[in-house]
Design an enzyme around this catalytic site. Structure first.
Site, PDB file in Angstrom:
ATOM      1  N   TYR A 294       0.828  -1.198   0.000  1.00  0.00           N
ATOM      2  CA  TYR A 294       0.000   0.000   0.000  1.00  0.00           C
ATOM      3  C   TYR A 294       0.869   1.258   0.000  1.00  0.00           C
ATOM      4  O   TYR A 294       0.631   2.190  -0.787  1.00  0.00           O
ATOM      5  CB  TYR A 294      -0.926   0.010   1.213  1.00  0.00           C
ATOM      6  CG  TYR A 294      -1.837   1.219   1.261  1.00  0.00           C
ATOM      7  CD1 TYR A 294      -2.963   1.293   0.458  1.00  0.00           C
ATOM      8  CD2 TYR A 294      -1.560   2.297   2.106  1.00  0.00           C
ATOM      9  CE1 TYR A 294      -3.806   2.397   0.485  1.00  0.00           C
ATOM     10  CE2 TYR A 294      -2.385   3.408   2.138  1.00  0.00           C
ATOM     11  CZ  TYR A 294      -3.494   3.451   1.327  1.00  0.00           C
ATOM     12  OH  TYR A 294      -4.316   4.564   1.355  1.00  0.00           O
TER      13      TYR A 294
ATOM     14  N   LYS B 279       1.026   4.212  -2.919  1.00  0.00           N
ATOM     15  CA  LYS B 279       0.727   5.615  -2.648  1.00  0.00           C
ATOM     16  C   LYS B 279       1.904   6.521  -3.024  1.00  0.00           C
ATOM     17  O   LYS B 279       1.694   7.683  -3.407  1.00  0.00           O
ATOM     18  CB  LYS B 279       0.335   5.801  -1.184  1.00  0.00           C
ATOM     19  CG  LYS B 279      -0.962   5.097  -0.796  1.00  0.00           C
ATOM     20  CD  LYS B 279      -2.172   5.672  -1.526  1.00  0.00           C
ATOM     21  CE  LYS B 279      -2.710   4.839  -2.632  1.00  0.00           C
ATOM     22  NZ  LYS B 279      -3.923   5.407  -3.267  1.00  0.00           N
TER      23      LYS B 279
END
Length: 255
Positions: A152, A156
């Site tokens: 994740y 990002k």
């Protein structure tokens, strides 16, 4: 303005759509017909809702073609994203998180007609992302070494890199935006940042008003500019990421 927001059947995407649809033409996105029905019921002032599975290359391509039928767009916000969870291997042999968070915004940006503004939703967790861009599709490490938090954070960081890279390549205003830790399904009940400010920030970068109108490219949080990993501004890093994704998708950033 005509604005497309991916991942807008719930959460921040839906809240932003509701705010923007009061004075702009908003196109929603949901991954299936059931969620599309929920989205249009929750945001009845939206122009329409397009369905599309952004976890597969075929699904992303199909969504790009369908979404372009409703354009051209003044702004496209790539908000769809997955957070923590299992590997969830897709038909393209990669984690669904990577497909939705990294592959989809890249491929849609390359395939769709260029909007007037382009926005990528990131997170403060991008600070923990791997700037070396090694094995972003987890083909080498495989499911056995899957780390959802790291995946994740990496995705990002990719989203912030996209803002600077596509601005340089396309020559249009772009932004990455960090909503903060807010009380949504993803953020959970203990989140402490200002949800209303996060929604207003999303709307601000879509319309180019306020702080977002002062710069051609930037990273925003809670209605103001925020610091970010400087690697995102590095041209070699941008081109390395674009090259990796061209190899994965077979699609290069258009000239």
């Amino acid at each position: 303005m005509r604005i497309l927001i991916t991942g807008s059947s719930d959460g921040l995407g839906l809240l932003t759509a509701n705010l923007l649809s009061q004075s702009h033409q908003v196109i929603l996105h949901a991954r299936n017909t059931s969620r599309a029905h929920d989205a249009t019921s929750a945001c009845p002032s939206a122009h329409t809702c397009i369905t599309g599975d952004l976890s597969t290359l075929a699904g992303i391509r199909a969504f790009a073609a369908e979404a372009d039928k409703h354009g051209p767009y003044d702004a496209i916000m790539h908000n769809a994203g997955l957070y923590l969870g299992p590997f969830r291997r897709t038909e393209d042999n990669m984690p669904a998180l990577v497909a939705v968070n990294t592959i989809a915004p890249y491929l849609l940006s390359c395939l769709m007609q260029k909007p007037k503004r382009l926005i990528f939703v990131s997170s403060g967790l991008h600070q923990n992302g791997n700037a070396g861009l090694e094995d972003i599709t987890w083909q080498q490490r495989g499911e056995g070494k899957w780390n959802d938090a790291q995946a994740y954070a990496d995705s990002k960081l990719h989203n912030v890199v996209f803002a600077w890279g596509f601005h340089r390549r396309f020559g249009i205003p772009t932004a990455s935006v960090d909503p903060g830790w807010v009380k949504t399904k993803m953020g959970g009940p203990n989140a402490m940042d200002d949800l209303d400010a996060a929604v207003k920030t999303f709307a601000m970068v879509c319309t180019g008003e306020g702080e977002a109108g002062k710069r051609e490219v930037g990273h925003y949080y809670q209605m103001k500019q925020r610091g970010f990993r400087e690697e995102a501004k590095d041209v070699e890093t941008q081109e390395k990421l674009f090259g990796i994704l061209e190899g994965v998708t077979g699609v290069k950033v258009p000239e």
